[in-house]
Design a protein around this motif. Structure first.
Motif, PDB file in Angstrom:
ATOM      1  N   VAL A 113       0.816  -1.214   0.000  1.00 48.67           N
ATOM      2  CA  VAL A 113       0.000   0.000   0.000  1.00 48.67           C
ATOM      3  C   VAL A 113       0.849   1.263   0.000  1.00 48.67           C
ATOM      4  N   SER A 114       2.171   1.128   0.132  1.00 47.46           N
ATOM      5  CA  SER A 114       3.032   2.293   0.319  1.00 47.46           C
ATOM      6  C   SER A 114       3.906   2.577  -0.902  1.00 47.46           C
ATOM      7  N   ASP A 115       3.654   3.699  -1.537  1.00 53.17           N
ATOM      8  CA  ASP A 115       4.542   4.141  -2.613  1.00 53.17           C
ATOM      9  C   ASP A 115       5.879   4.611  -2.046  1.00 53.17           C
ATOM     10  N   GLU A 116       5.845   5.203  -0.839  1.00 51.62           N
ATOM     11  CA  GLU A 116       7.067   5.732  -0.223  1.00 51.62           C
ATOM     12  C   GLU A 116       8.117   4.646  -0.052  1.00 51.62           C
ATOM     13  N   TRP A 117       7.722   3.512   0.523  1.00 52.46           N
ATOM     14  CA  TRP A 117       8.712   2.479   0.813  1.00 52.46           C
ATOM     15  C   TRP A 117       9.041   1.645  -0.417  1.00 52.46           C
ATOM     16  N   THR A 118       8.048   1.303  -1.221  1.00 54.85           N
ATOM     17  CA  THR A 118       8.330   0.471  -2.395  1.00 54.85           C
ATOM     18  C   THR A 118       9.173   1.213  -3.427  1.00 54.85           C
ATOM     19  N   SER A 119       9.102   2.543  -3.430  1.00 54.17           N
ATOM     20  CA  SER A 119       9.908   3.302  -4.388  1.00 54.17           C
ATOM     21  C   SER A 119      11.398   3.155  -4.104  1.00 54.17           C
ATOM     22  N   ILE A 120      11.746   2.853  -2.857  1.00 56.06           N
ATOM     23  CA  ILE A 120      13.154   2.591  -2.547  1.00 56.06           C
ATOM     24  C   ILE A 120      13.624   1.358  -3.299  1.00 56.06           C
ATOM     25  N   GLY A 121      12.835   0.303  -3.222  1.00 52.52           N
ATOM     26  CA  GLY A 121      13.208  -0.935  -3.898  1.00 52.52           C
ATOM     27  C   GLY A 121      13.180  -0.814  -5.404  1.00 52.52           C
ATOM     28  N   ALA A 122      12.249  -0.007  -5.939  1.00 50.59           N
ATOM     29  CA  ALA A 122      12.068   0.050  -7.393  1.00 50.59           C
ATOM     30  C   ALA A 122      13.342   0.448  -8.123  1.00 50.59           C
ATOM     31  N   LYS A 123      14.117   1.369  -7.540  1.00 47.12           N
ATOM     32  CA  LYS A 123      15.340   1.795  -8.228  1.00 47.12           C
ATOM     33  C   LYS A 123      16.380   0.670  -8.255  1.00 47.12           C
ATOM     34  N   TYR A 124      16.362  -0.193  -7.223  1.00 48.93           N
ATOM     35  CA  TYR A 124      17.294  -1.325  -7.206  1.00 48.93           C
ATOM     36  C   TYR A 124      16.825  -2.434  -8.141  1.00 48.93           C
ATOM     37  N   TRP A 125      15.514  -2.624  -8.253  1.00 44.48           N
ATOM     38  CA  TRP A 125      15.001  -3.597  -9.234  1.00 44.48           C
ATOM     39  C   TRP A 125      15.441  -3.197 -10.634  1.00 44.48           C
ATOM     40  N   LYS A 126      15.343  -1.888 -10.909  1.00 43.69           N
ATOM     41  CA  LYS A 126      15.751  -1.397 -12.229  1.00 43.69           C
ATOM     42  C   LYS A 126      17.236  -1.594 -12.446  1.00 43.69           C
ATOM     43  N   GLU A 127      18.033  -1.267 -11.428  1.00 40.01           N
ATOM     44  CA  GLU A 127      19.486  -1.412 -11.558  1.00 40.01           C
ATOM     45  C   GLU A 127      19.889  -2.861 -11.775  1.00 40.01           C
ATOM     46  N   ALA A 128      19.161  -3.783 -11.147  1.00 38.48           N
ATOM     47  CA  ALA A 128      19.460  -5.208 -11.279  1.00 38.48           C
ATOM     48  C   ALA A 128      18.945  -5.795 -12.585  1.00 38.48           C
ATOM     49  N   GLY A 129      18.199  -5.016 -13.336  1.00 42.24           N
ATOM     50  CA  GLY A 129      17.684  -5.492 -14.618  1.00 42.24           C
ATOM     51  C   GLY A 129      16.489  -6.415 -14.493  1.00 42.24           C
ATOM     52  N   VAL A 130      15.752  -6.297 -13.381  1.00 46.61           N
ATOM     53  CA  VAL A 130      14.609  -7.191 -13.179  1.00 46.61           C
ATOM     54  C   VAL A 130      13.292  -6.437 -13.009  1.00 46.61           C
ATOM     55  N   ALA A 131      13.307  -5.133 -13.227  1.00 42.02           N
ATOM     56  CA  ALA A 131      12.088  -4.343 -13.023  1.00 42.02           C
ATOM     57  C   ALA A 131      10.943  -4.839 -13.894  1.00 42.02           C
ATOM     58  N   HIS A 132      11.266  -5.368 -15.073  1.00 42.06           N
ATOM     59  CA  HIS A 132      10.216  -5.863 -15.976  1.00 42.06           C
ATOM     60  C   HIS A 132       9.522  -7.106 -15.435  1.00 42.06           C
ATOM     61  N   LYS A 133      10.132  -7.748 -14.449  1.00 40.71           N
ATOM     62  CA  LYS A 133       9.518  -8.942 -13.852  1.00 40.71           C
ATOM     63  C   LYS A 133       8.621  -8.600 -12.675  1.00 40.71           C
ATOM     64  N   VAL A 134       8.693  -7.375 -12.177  1.00 39.87           N
ATOM     65  CA  VAL A 134       7.962  -6.995 -10.961  1.00 39.87           C
ATOM     66  C   VAL A 134       6.691  -6.238 -11.337  1.00 39.87           C
ATOM     67  N   ASP A 135       5.569  -6.809 -10.965  1.00 36.61           N
ATOM     68  CA  ASP A 135       4.262  -6.189 -11.172  1.00 36.61           C
ATOM     69  C   ASP A 135       3.791  -5.655  -9.815  1.00 36.61           C
ATOM     70  N   LEU A 136       4.099  -4.382  -9.542  1.00 39.30           N
ATOM     71  CA  LEU A 136       3.793  -3.769  -8.251  1.00 39.30           C
ATOM     72  C   LEU A 136       2.368  -3.224  -8.273  1.00 39.30           C
ATOM     73  N   ARG A 137       1.571  -3.644  -7.279  1.00 38.74           N
ATOM     74  CA  ARG A 137       0.183  -3.201  -7.190  1.00 38.74           C
ATOM     75  C   ARG A 137      -0.041  -2.560  -5.827  1.00 38.74           C
ATOM     76  N   LEU A 138      -0.335  -1.259  -5.851  1.00 38.76           N
ATOM     77  CA  LEU A 138      -0.456  -0.484  -4.617  1.00 38.76           C
ATOM     78  C   LEU A 138      -1.930  -0.264  -4.278  1.00 38.76           C
ATOM     79  N   ARG A 139      -2.442  -1.145  -3.480  1.00 38.84           N
ATOM     80  CA  ARG A 139      -3.806  -1.060  -2.970  1.00 38.84           C
ATOM     81  C   ARG A 139      -3.949  -2.124  -1.900  1.00 38.84           C
ATOM     82  N   SER A 140      -5.106  -2.231  -1.293  1.00 40.43           N
ATOM     83  CA  SER A 140      -5.346  -3.295  -0.329  1.00 40.43           C
ATOM     84  C   SER A 140      -4.981  -4.647  -0.936  1.00 40.43           C
ATOM     85  N   ALA A 141      -4.172  -5.424  -0.219  1.00 42.77           N
ATOM     86  CA  ALA A 141      -3.746  -6.720  -0.746  1.00 42.77           C
ATOM     87  C   ALA A 141      -4.925  -7.670  -0.905  1.00 42.77           C
ATOM     88  N   VAL A 142      -5.909  -7.598  -0.003  1.00 45.50           N
ATOM     89  CA  VAL A 142      -7.096  -8.440  -0.145  1.00 45.50           C
ATOM     90  C   VAL A 142      -7.809  -8.115  -1.453  1.00 45.50           C
TER      91      VAL A 142
END
Length: 241
Positions: A113-142
């Motif tokens: 649910v947090s753009d603030e915290w997941t945005s930290i990881g997003a830059k590392y996913w991109k650097e690692a070349g795996v951002a295209h594999k991550v489908d981030l969905r920001l809303r209630s997990a249920v």
């Protein structure tokens, strides 16, 4: 009122006996460090993501165990996993490990649910070349899981699920992830020891009671095989039959 031993338990050890000896926990800090030194292999990107997360303040305790993530890496590669659902992302360290442990055609559906915290990881996913594999969905997990289950092609198609989010929703996450999982797929549930609170009768807060209830539920669930691993803060592995 004391916590009861699970039905059919083979243990004769009183969990409240301060002099008890265990076969699974209580190793020294030095031995725990030895285990980590001879197990965890952090890439430079993983190390830097962990270091940045350690600087976020009191919420840094939400950072997952490196040794636990290493276990997931082994499982994912042994399973030749392609589809992962992660409930609870925080700064995306486990997401990064999962994404780098599956094939280039794989995907990690990461729910938070947090753009603030997941945005930290997003830059590392991109650097690692795996951002295209991550489908981030920001809303209630249920809500996200229900949306996934509304697509019949998603049901029974996932190889691995990791649950590490708000504890009172653990039963809801578990049931939904189990439906998404294929037979032979694995669910990993984090924090199932909850700092030892699960056997402390003085702890009656809602989170602790929810984890106790989930632990009882999955132990009795004949839809899965179970292994309760006493590493980090407890991780329960469940293989769908």
């Amino acid at each position: 009122q004391q916590q009861q031993q699970p039905k059919n338990s083979t243990s004769s050890v009183d969990p409240k006996d301060p002099n008890r000896k265990t076969k699974t926990g209580g190793i020294s800090d030095e031995l725990a460090q030895y285990v980590e030194d001879h197990s965890v292999r952090l890439s430079d990107i993983e190390r830097r993501l962990r270091e940045e997360t350690q600087r976020v303040g009191r919420l840094r305790v939400m950072l997952g165990s490196a040794n636990e993530a290493q276990l997931f890496r082994v499982l994912l590669r042994a399973m030749n996993a392609k589809k992962v659902v992660e409930v609870g992302v925080f700064t995306g360290y486990t997401t990064l490990v999962c994404a780098t442990s599956i094939g280039d055609d794989g995907k990690v559906v990461a729910l938070d649910v947090s753009d603030e915290w997941t945005s930290i990881g997003a830059k590392y996913w991109k650097e690692a070349g795996v951002a295209h594999k991550v489908d981030l969905r920001l809303r209630s997990a249920v809500e996200s899981l229900d949306e996934m289950l509304a697509d019949e092609s998603e049901i029974g198609s996932y190889d691995f699920a990791f649950i590490d989010a708000d504890k009172q929703n653990y039963p809801n996450y578990y049931e939904r992830c189990l439906k998404l999982l294929r037979p032979g797929g694995v669910i990993a549930i984090d924090n199932t020891l909850w700092g030892g609170s699960v056997i402390n009768d003085a702890k009656q807060d809602d989170d602790t009671k929810a984890i106790r209830a989930l632990n009882d539920k999955v132990y009795a669930d004949d839809r899965v095989d179970i292994c309760f691993v006493p590493m980090a803060d407890g991780v329960t592995l469940l293989c769908k039959k």
